[in-house]
Design a protein around this motif. Sequence first.
Motif, PDB file in Angstrom:
ATOM      1  N   ALA A   1       0.894  -1.195  -0.059  1.00  0.00           N
ATOM      2  CA  ALA A   1      -0.001  -0.095   0.020  1.00  0.00           C
ATOM      3  C   ALA A   1       0.856   1.340   0.233  1.00  0.00           C
ATOM      4  CB  ALA A   1      -0.897  -0.037   1.070  1.00  0.00           C
ATOM      5  N   ALA A   2       2.000   1.110   0.652  1.00  0.00           N
ATOM      6  CA  ALA A   2       2.846   2.221   0.881  1.00  0.00           C
ATOM      7  C   ALA A   2       3.614   2.702  -0.541  1.00  0.00           C
ATOM      8  CB  ALA A   2       3.909   2.104   1.856  1.00  0.00           C
ATOM      9  N   LEU A   3       3.788   1.652  -1.402  1.00  0.00           N
ATOM     10  CA  LEU A   3       4.592   1.636  -2.447  1.00  0.00           C
ATOM     11  C   LEU A   3       4.088   2.073  -3.929  1.00  0.00           C
ATOM     12  CD1 LEU A   3       7.087  -0.976  -1.849  1.00  0.00           C
ATOM     13  CD2 LEU A   3       7.573   1.537  -1.609  1.00  0.00           C
TER      14      LEU A   3
ATOM     15  N   ARG B   1       6.926   3.657  12.197  1.00  0.00           N
ATOM     16  CA  ARG B   1       7.007   4.587  11.016  1.00  0.00           C
ATOM     17  C   ARG B   1       8.660   4.557  10.629  1.00  0.00           C
ATOM     18  NH1 ARG B   1       4.886  10.390  11.320  1.00  0.00           N
ATOM     19  NH2 ARG B   1       2.917   9.283  11.146  1.00  0.00           N
ATOM     20  N   HIS B   2       8.578   4.356   9.193  1.00  0.00           N
ATOM     21  CA  HIS B   2       9.779   4.174   8.477  1.00  0.00           C
ATOM     22  C   HIS B   2       9.877   5.121   7.365  1.00  0.00           C
ATOM     23  CE1 HIS B   2      11.230   0.496  10.409  1.00  0.00           C
ATOM     24  NE2 HIS B   2       9.814   0.318  10.385  1.00  0.00           N
ATOM     25  N   HIS B   3      10.984   5.828   7.243  1.00  0.00           N
ATOM     26  CA  HIS B   3      11.491   6.417   5.912  1.00  0.00           C
ATOM     27  C   HIS B   3      12.048   5.442   4.860  1.00  0.00           C
ATOM     28  CE1 HIS B   3      11.053  10.507   8.139  1.00  0.00           C
ATOM     29  NE2 HIS B   3      11.150   9.601   9.210  1.00  0.00           N
ATOM     30  N   LEU B   4      11.598   5.695   3.546  1.00  0.00           N
ATOM     31  CA  LEU B   4      12.190   4.748   2.544  1.00  0.00           C
ATOM     32  C   LEU B   4      12.448   5.609   1.371  1.00  0.00           C
ATOM     33  CD1 LEU B   4       9.372   2.365   2.317  1.00  0.00           C
ATOM     34  CD2 LEU B   4      11.350   1.854   3.727  1.00  0.00           C
ATOM     35  N   LYS B   5      13.511   5.187   0.991  1.00  0.00           N
ATOM     36  CA  LYS B   5      13.800   5.776  -0.491  1.00  0.00           C
ATOM     37  C   LYS B   5      13.820   4.746  -1.511  1.00  0.00           C
ATOM     38  CE  LYS B   5      17.085   7.994  -3.110  1.00  0.00           C
ATOM     39  NZ  LYS B   5      17.322   9.541  -3.624  1.00  0.00           N
ATOM     40  N   ILE B   6      12.909   5.058  -2.647  1.00  0.00           N
ATOM     41  CA  ILE B   6      12.813   4.099  -3.797  1.00  0.00           C
ATOM     42  C   ILE B   6      14.107   4.377  -4.535  1.00  0.00           C
ATOM     43  CG2 ILE B   6      11.630   3.507  -5.722  1.00  0.00           C
ATOM     44  CD1 ILE B   6       9.268   4.606  -4.048  1.00  0.00           C
ATOM     45  N   ALA B   7      15.212   3.368  -4.570  1.00  0.00           N
ATOM     46  CA  ALA B   7      16.395   3.756  -5.246  1.00  0.00           C
ATOM     47  C   ALA B   7      16.247   3.184  -6.751  1.00  0.00           C
ATOM     48  CB  ALA B   7      17.357   2.756  -4.770  1.00  0.00           C
ATOM     49  N   GLN B   8      15.488   2.162  -7.153  1.00  0.00           N
ATOM     50  CA  GLN B   8      15.336   1.627  -8.419  1.00  0.00           C
ATOM     51  C   GLN B   8      13.992   1.029  -8.802  1.00  0.00           C
ATOM     52  OE1 GLN B   8      18.416  -1.168  -9.617  1.00  0.00           O
ATOM     53  NE2 GLN B   8      18.023  -0.892 -11.799  1.00  0.00           N
TER      54      GLN B   8
ATOM     55  N   THR C   1      11.094   9.377  -1.935  1.00  0.00           N
ATOM     56  CA  THR C   1      11.046   9.060  -0.572  1.00  0.00           C
ATOM     57  C   THR C   1       9.874   9.109  -0.078  1.00  0.00           C
ATOM     58  OG1 THR C   1      11.759  11.498   0.062  1.00  0.00           O
ATOM     59  CG2 THR C   1      13.588   9.746  -0.402  1.00  0.00           C
ATOM     60  N   LEU C   2       9.784   8.253   0.824  1.00  0.00           N
ATOM     61  CA  LEU C   2       8.316   8.365   1.747  1.00  0.00           C
ATOM     62  C   LEU C   2       8.396   7.973   2.886  1.00  0.00           C
ATOM     63  CD1 LEU C   2       6.550   5.382   1.476  1.00  0.00           C
ATOM     64  CD2 LEU C   2       7.785   5.579  -0.482  1.00  0.00           C
TER      65      LEU C   2
END
Length: 139
Positions: free
Chosen positions: A99-101, A118-125, A109-110
């Motif tokens: 659901a997040a992606l 709670r997490h911080h994510l970066k979509i690298a590829q 980044t989200l």
Amino acid sequence: MKYGSLILEKKEYVYLKRILNVSGYAGDFEVQNSLQKLSEELREAQIVDHENMPSDIIRFNSKATLIFENGLEKTLQLVTPTDRDVSKNKISILAPMGAALIGYAEGDTLIWDFPGGRHHLKIAQVNQEEITEVLNLII
């Protein structure tokens, strides 16, 4: 956000709305919150035709490499609920991570509330896999 809002392909959007309605936000509190947040984001999403879909957007069957705030890197594939297989890193769109992606782009980044906090994510590829089976379900 790279494109200002989530971007979804028209048929995938229709399918996603259907499964969200059918799911009734079942599951535990965190799952319910994730799906509710996704439903809210869908209200502002850009819906585009298949031929206009950017190739760097996470959609059904996309493989996304994520970098977590602790430096952990993980590649996941976003799939329909029936195709999920955690042992193969295939996550359901109805899972909090799925659901997040959905609809985010490479480089975005989200911040999302997951069952572990709670997490911080970066979509690298983002890599696209074949999506015909999902589209066939919708047609």
